[in-house]
Write a protein that holds these residues in place. Structure first.
Motif: not given
Length: 283
Positions: A13-18, A22-31, A51-61
């Motif tokens: 999860v820390p890698i996904a969050e990093g 780092a790369f999210r400049t707009t809603r259409e960019k980054g992860v 999964s923890p990654i599933d929950k992480w992504a859900f919380d960030r839409n």
């Protein structure tokens, strides 16, 4: 830049969050999406556990995928402990390919259990290698790597957490140079490759735990918390499993601190010996 992250357990999860920060400049960019293992029924009521990654992504839409169908367009894939083989057709989906985060100094310890393999073998140093994924397991060219000491008291959990936490900044700094063609990839020396496997419960069995104290202790550290190490004891002509819950080395001798006989509660080694004075180690 658009990135799709492939991963499943909590320690990535820390890698996904990093990457997200780092790369999210707009809603259409980054992860822009994650690919993770599908939810599994757990417990007596067989409720679905995501999964923890599933929950992480859900919380960030962020878009969540449980297979390779309908991948959105993206520039780069990043995979860390995803848990499934990624076919070549998916690798080719990305203009810059997929970067794979592998917790060993490749080509040593390819496969499913590189951290456990290094500790069990008595290694004093390991690391993380970032490779550009190809169709073979952990086989692709090396983008970059870093080294990390294995401390005498490191377990699988402590070493894994150190490696993946350190990977966050390392990977974030690496990606711009990689996608801009500023890094010369290095082919692995495939003749030096070693391999690890998916661990099973029986891999923790040691016939004589006192015969080679250092090897036993290394396996204990490597297989903590799972599958753990265990041996067999004979008590009143019945052969039972004895799990080693805590142990340490003292003057090159193995000292058992806490054990658990199958079907019983954990007890100190002294308590076990008092309660089963006639026990024998059994092969």
């Amino acid at each position: 830049m658009k990135i799709i992250f492939f991963g499943t357990p909590d320690f990535v999860v820390p890698i996904a969050e990093g990457l997200y920060k780092a790369f999210r400049t707009t809603r259409e960019k980054g992860v822009v999406a994650v690919v993770t293992q599908p939810p599994k029924p757990t417990g007596r009521k067989q409720l679905l556990e995501y999964s923890p990654i599933d929950k992480w992504a859900f919380d960030r839409n962020i878009q969540i995928l449980h297979d390779f169908a309908d991948l959105p367009e993206a520039d780069l894939g990043v995979v860390a402990a995803y848990g499934r083989i990624i076919p070549n057709s998916v690798i080719k989906h990305f203009p810059h390919g997929i970067l794979n985060v592998h917790p060993s100094l490749l080509p040593k310890y390819r496969g499913a259990s590189p951290i456990q393999g290094a500790i069990a073998a008595g290694e004093t140093q390991t690391g993380v290698t970032i490779i550009k994924m190809d169709e073979l397991m952990d086989h692709g060219p090396i983008v970059s790597s870093f080294r990390e000491d294995i401390l005498p008291d490191d377990s699988n959990d402590t070493l894994r957490n150190k490696l993946f936490e350190r990977t966050v900044d390392f990977l974030v700094a690496l990606i711009p140079n990689y996608v801009n063609g500023k890094i010369n990839l290095k082919e692995q020396n495939h003749d030096e490759a070693t391999f690890t496997k998916i661990l099973k419960k029986d891999d923790g069995y040691i016939e004589n735990i006192f015969e080679d104290p250092t090897t036993t202790f290394n396996k204990f550290r490597a297989y903590d918390p799972w599958p753990g190490i265990w041996t067999k004891v004979k008590i009143n002509n019945e052969v039972l499993r004895l799990k080693i819950l805590k142990c340490h080395l003292e003057n090159d001798k193995l000292v058992l601190d806490e054990v658990q006989l199958e079907g019983k509660n954990p007890v100190s080694w002294e308590e076990f010996q008092r309660g089963h004075s006639g026990f024998e180690l059994s092969s």
